[in-house]
Design a protein around this motif. Structure first.
Motif, mmCIF file in Angstrom:
data_model
loop_
_atom_site.group_PDB
_atom_site.id
_atom_site.type_symbol
_atom_site.label_atom_id
_atom_site.label_comp_id
_atom_site.label_asym_id
_atom_site.label_seq_id
_atom_site.Cartn_x
_atom_site.Cartn_y
_atom_site.Cartn_z
ATOM 1 N N ILE A 14 -4.147 -6.183 14.743
ATOM 2 C CA ILE A 14 -5.573 -6.122 14.384
ATOM 3 C C ILE A 14 -5.941 -4.702 13.960
ATOM 4 N N ALA A 15 -5.376 -3.720 14.653
ATOM 5 C CA ALA A 15 -5.622 -2.336 14.256
ATOM 6 C C ALA A 15 -5.088 -2.076 12.853
ATOM 7 N N GLY A 16 -3.911 -2.632 12.551
ATOM 8 C CA GLY A 16 -3.350 -2.496 11.211
ATOM 9 C C GLY A 16 -4.216 -3.170 10.171
ATOM 10 N N ILE A 17 -4.706 -4.382 10.521
ATOM 11 C CA ILE A 17 -5.595 -5.098 9.600
ATOM 12 C C ILE A 17 -6.866 -4.299 9.367
ATOM 13 N N ALA A 18 -7.419 -3.744 10.454
ATOM 14 C CA ALA A 18 -8.652 -2.955 10.322
ATOM 15 C C ALA A 18 -8.426 -1.743 9.426
ATOM 16 N N SER A 19 -7.298 -1.070 9.613
ATOM 17 C CA SER A 19 -6.997 0.095 8.770
ATOM 18 C C SER A 19 -6.880 -0.317 7.309
ATOM 19 N N PHE A 20 -6.231 -1.446 7.091
ATOM 20 C CA PHE A 20 -6.053 -1.932 5.724
ATOM 21 C C PHE A 20 -7.398 -2.295 5.098
ATOM 22 N N VAL A 21 -8.238 -2.985 5.884
ATOM 23 C CA VAL A 21 -9.549 -3.392 5.370
ATOM 24 C C VAL A 21 -10.417 -2.170 5.091
ATOM 25 N N ILE A 22 -10.429 -1.205 6.027
ATOM 26 C CA ILE A 22 -11.235 0.007 5.833
ATOM 27 C C ILE A 22 -10.760 0.762 4.595
ATOM 28 N N ASP A 23 -9.449 0.899 4.460
ATOM 29 C CA ASP A 23 -8.920 1.593 3.293
ATOM 30 C C ASP A 23 -9.274 0.845 2.020
ATOM 31 N N GLY A 24 -9.164 -0.490 2.081
ATOM 32 C CA GLY A 24 -9.530 -1.288 0.905
ATOM 33 C C GLY A 24 -10.982 -1.111 0.531
ATOM 34 N N SER A 25 -11.839 -1.055 1.565
ATOM 35 C CA SER A 25 -13.267 -0.859 1.313
ATOM 36 C C SER A 25 -13.521 0.506 0.694
ATOM 37 N N ALA B 276 13.311 0.571 -0.070
ATOM 38 C CA ALA B 276 12.775 -0.324 -1.099
ATOM 39 C C ALA B 276 11.778 0.398 -2.005
ATOM 40 N N VAL B 277 10.918 1.239 -1.415
ATOM 41 C CA VAL B 277 9.870 1.902 -2.196
ATOM 42 C C VAL B 277 10.429 3.073 -2.989
ATOM 43 N N ARG B 278 11.267 3.898 -2.353
ATOM 44 C CA ARG B 278 11.751 5.107 -3.019
ATOM 45 C C ARG B 278 12.767 4.776 -4.111
ATOM 46 N N LEU B 279 13.666 3.843 -3.836
ATOM 47 C CA LEU B 279 14.674 3.486 -4.837
ATOM 48 C C LEU B 279 14.114 2.509 -5.870
ATOM 49 N N TYR B 280 13.147 1.737 -5.444
ATOM 50 C CA TYR B 280 12.453 0.739 -6.273
ATOM 51 C C TYR B 280 13.488 -0.180 -6.961
ATOM 52 N N GLY B 281 13.021 -1.163 -7.687
ATOM 53 C CA GLY B 281 13.897 -2.078 -8.396
ATOM 54 C C GLY B 281 14.659 -3.003 -7.465
ATOM 55 N N ARG B 282 15.476 -3.818 -8.095
ATOM 56 C CA ARG B 282 16.236 -4.813 -7.339
ATOM 57 C C ARG B 282 17.222 -4.160 -6.378
ATOM 58 N N GLY B 283 17.866 -3.057 -6.811
ATOM 59 C CA GLY B 283 18.842 -2.408 -5.954
ATOM 60 C C GLY B 283 18.217 -1.869 -4.681
ATOM 61 N N ARG C 240 0.826 -1.193 0.000
ATOM 62 C CA ARG C 240 0.000 0.000 0.000
ATOM 63 C C ARG C 240 0.872 1.260 0.000
ATOM 64 N N VAL C 241 2.006 1.233 0.684
ATOM 65 C CA VAL C 241 2.935 2.369 0.652
ATOM 66 C C VAL C 241 3.341 2.666 -0.786
ATOM 67 N N ALA C 242 3.662 1.613 -1.536
ATOM 68 C CA ALA C 242 4.116 1.784 -2.916
ATOM 69 C C ALA C 242 3.010 2.317 -3.821
ATOM 70 N N GLN C 243 1.747 2.123 -3.427
ATOM 71 C CA GLN C 243 0.614 2.517 -4.276
ATOM 72 C C GLN C 243 0.121 3.929 -4.001
ATOM 73 N N THR C 244 0.627 4.572 -2.947
ATOM 74 C CA THR C 244 0.109 5.884 -2.556
ATOM 75 C C THR C 244 1.188 6.951 -2.673
ATOM 76 N N HIS C 245 0.765 8.203 -2.461
ATOM 77 C CA HIS C 245 1.689 9.327 -2.578
ATOM 78 C C HIS C 245 1.354 10.385 -1.529
ATOM 79 N N GLY C 246 2.288 11.296 -1.333
ATOM 80 C CA GLY C 246 2.053 12.442 -0.463
ATOM 81 C C GLY C 246 1.840 12.060 0.996
ATOM 82 N N ARG C 247 0.927 12.783 1.646
ATOM 83 C CA ARG C 247 0.667 12.560 3.064
ATOM 84 C C ARG C 247 0.102 11.172 3.330
ATOM 85 N N GLN C 248 -0.677 10.685 2.386
ATOM 86 C CA GLN C 248 -1.241 9.351 2.566
ATOM 87 C C GLN C 248 -0.122 8.314 2.648
#
Length: 694
Positions: free
Chosen positions: A232-243, A105-112, A39-47
């Motif tokens: 569980i809080a992390g899962i809930a946040s992920f599920v709510i965001d997914g919804s 990993a997210v900012r540099l992306y790729g194998r390196g 999800r980090v890799a899929q979002t931008h900015g403050r999110q």
């Protein structure tokens, strides 16, 4: 031998409850952490910053909890003390390493980037583990296997890098499982390999002083419980965001597939539905019809009532279309005043019924504020697979039928037939020939002389368009213009005519003018005045020697813009002529053809008749015209004796206005004229009907 007798090599023994709890936390935490990394890799900015924090907290807490619970699950025959400072430091190490690894990993992306992030994460897990083991103080000698320590670090780094690479790839169920297992391998593999590297040498005197397993069990379960709450809080946040994302996606999809004004499906949605209907018809051997719908008076409503009225017409018709739909029926708006429908049936009676329902919806009056409009429409129908064997041809043939209905004064519904295709092909071929003729200079201008009737002196020439087709011979000018309009060449053709005529007239005597006919599309375009200026400057023709001819139809199409254009041309010095005055589309023709018994002069003219000589002469002309056509003439808005005198002197048949009588609730009350029978020849008639115009 003596050393061996005094030292006992310790065997690894673990509490099954704590070990099971540590495994549950590890698997759960690894899954949610990797999903959060995705999800980090899929979002931008403050999110993205928020997901960074959540991923870092979830990852650090599950890694540390797995280590701590598994460490507490370890039983040894020695007194154990936990150093709180080092225990807290081990948690802080993970809280720093996890977000840093994810960021790399997210900012540099790729194998390196994943390798660098994996190295940070693996070293962070190793540091956390061995700092935590240093906090696990045993009252017994401890020996370490350096090789296994190195292997544990390599396991942590390698598996962590692999997990990050998998997390940044497209997500699917298999990828989720692989990512989770690899990260579990990094955490559990490093921990248990590191534990295996430690050897506690239990002395005989320590055999009876083992630590309190019950106390460690309670502590470990508490840590597991707290960590699970965080996960569980992390899962809930992920599920709510997914919804929320799913709802947003569905809303965006609905917006992308729907017309913004009417809410009907749009062109994209129609194309998708059409392909489904074609597949269904091919599979089940069914038929369906495509019905093209074009409104007849929409432009007129837009021009006379404004775009807001046009929007009301569109939304009202959309509601009517939606209300008449049954199973297997579909209506979409393609844009502008174009709609298109699908009717699934093999019964021609049902199809005719559906088309008639559409026609009724088009012909019903539409109330807009204090007035009512009726749009009407032209309908073209083509049936699959009878009229076409593919979707594009089907739409094209429905359009042909609709175009035929639009040009037919007697039928507003037309069903496709093969002759339409032949006519359309010929028409399109002629349109292509016109393009070729324009490109190759095959068009020409002829000039018809205009003279002063009294003297015979030449005053100018009118430029007339001519096209000698190599196969069809001479093409009539109206047909040339119609072809140009249909082919989108009308502006280019008009510019060529204007340029050619100006260049030709520049070589004539200075007192000779040239008249050029302009289409409505050409005259009303925003840059027409600029085009006139450019042609005058290029040719050197004086502005007062150019006459632009337009028709009443051009003025009526957009009166405001036409007046603005006319004023701008007048400011340049260009003359303006009204062409086809009295022709088939003019007001004079209407007066001659329609059986009117009375002609009412508008109040706005009578209000100026006694102050403006030009308006007074115009009133006289209207009276003469009415008498010539044997139509009674009534002057409205007579409010002064001067206006009454003009009407009376010119032989006006009837009058109406405040001077003659005010509106009243009864005819007797309204009959209050004080002019008297000798006031003039006009017959004063008081109307009992209230009219604000009077």
């Amino acid at each position: 031998m003596e050393v061996m007798s005094n030292h006992i090599s310790e065997l690894k023994v673990y509490d099954p409850f704590l070990l099971a709890g540590a495994l549950i936390v590890c698997v759960t935490g690894a899954w949610i952490t990797m999903r959060l990394v995705t999800r980090v890799a899929q979002t931008h900015g403050r999110q993205r910053l928020g997901w960074y924090c959540l991923a870092g907290m979830a990852g650090a807490s599950f890694v540390w909890c797995t280590h701590f619970a598994a460490m507490l699950a370890y039983h040894c025959h020695a007194e154990v003390h936990l150093d709180p400072l080092r225990t807290g430091l081990s948690l802080l190490v993970m809280l720093g390493a996890m977000p840093l690894a994810v960021m790399l990993a997210v900012r540099l992306y790729g194998r390196g980037g994943c390798m660098l992030g994996g190295a940070v994460l693996g070293l962070g897990i190793a540091s956390m583990h061995y700092i935590g083991m240093a906090a696990y103080r045993l009252d017994a000698p401890v020996a370490w296997n350096g090789l296994l320590v190195a292997v544990s670090v390599l396991i942590g780094v390698g598996f962590s890098a692999t997990a990050l690479m998998l997390a940044l790839r497209p997500v699917n169920p298999r990828r989720e499982i692989e990512t989770t297992l690899v990260l579990v391998g990094a955490v559990a593999g490093l921990h248990f390999t590191g534990m295996e590297a430690m050897r506690v040498v239990a002395m005989p005197q320590h055999m009876m002083t083992a630590h309190d397993n019950g106390q460690f069990l309670a502590l470990g379960l508490s840590v597991i419980g707290g960590t699970m709450l965080m996960l569980i809080a992390g899962i809930a946040s992920f599920v709510i965001d997914g919804s929320v994302r799913q709802e947003s996606y569905e809303e965006l999809h609905r917006m992308a597939m729907s017309d913004g004004l009417t809410g009907l499906p749009n062109r994209i949605s129609f194309n998708e539905r059409l392909q489904n209907e074609v597949s269904r018809a091919n599979r089940d051997g069914e038929q369906f019809a495509v019905i093209g719908i074009d409104l007849n008076k929409f432009k007129e409503i837009n021009d006379t009532r404004g775009h807001a009225a046009g929007d009301i017409v569109l939304t009202t018709l959309a509601e009517r279309f939606s209300a008449l739909l049954a199973d297997g029926e579909f209506v979409a708006r393609l844009g502008g005043d174009e709609f298109i429908a699908i009717h699934r049936t093999s019964d021609s009676v049902e199809l005719h019924g559906f088309v008639e329902r559409i026609q009724q919806a088009l012909n019903q009056p539409i109330p807009i504020e204090d007035y009512v409009v009726t749009s009407g429409g032209s309908i073209g129908v083509a049936v699959y697979p009878v009229d076409a064997s593919d979707s594009e041809t089907l739409i094209s043939r429905a359009d042909m039928a609709m175009y035929r209905a639009k040009t037919d004064p007697h039928h507003t519904i037309w069903y496709y037939e093969s002759t339409l295709d032949q006519n359309m092909r010929e028409r399109r071929a002629l349109g292509e020939d016109l393009k070729t003729a324009m490109a190759n200079g095959q068009l020409s201008l002829f000039y018809q002389v205009q003279t002063v009737v009294a003297t015979g002196e030449i005053s100018g020439y009118e430029a007339l368009l001519r096209w000698e087709h190599p196969e069809r011979g001479a093409i009539a000018p109206p047909e040339i213009l119609q072809l140009a309009d249909e082919s989108g060449l009308i502006i280019k053709l008009g510019e060529w005519v204007l340029q050619t005529a100006c260049e030709a007239a520049a070589g004539w005597d200075d007192n000779i003018r040239v008249a050029v006919n302009m289409s409505a599309a050409q005259f009303l375009q925003p840059r027409f005045v600029v085009a006139v200026q450019e042609n005058l400057a290029r040719s050197g023709l004086a502005a007062d020697r150019l006459v632009i001819e337009i028709t009443e139809e051009t003025v009526q199409r957009n009166p405001d813009r036409a007046l603005a254009m006319a004023s701008s041309l007048q400011a340049l010095g260009v003359r303006l002529a009204l062409d086809e005055f009295g022709g088939a589309h003019s007001v004079l023709h209407m007066l001659r053809v329609f059986p009117f018994s009375k002609l009412k002069i508008d109040r706005s003219l009578m209000q100026q008749a006694d102050t403006d000589p030009v308006v007074a002469q115009l009133v006289r002309s209207i009276l003469l015209m009415g008498h010539a056509l044997r139509i009674s003439v009534l002057a409205q808005g007579i409010e002064t004796r001067g206006q009454f005198s003009i009407a009376s002197a010119e032989g006006c048949d009837e009058g109406q206005g405040y001077l003659i009588g005010h509106p009243a609730q009864s005819a007797q009350a309204a009959d209050m004229t004080g002019l008297g029978p000798a006031a003039g020849s006009i017959r004063a008639v008081s109307s009992p009907v209230f009219s604000p115009a009077t």
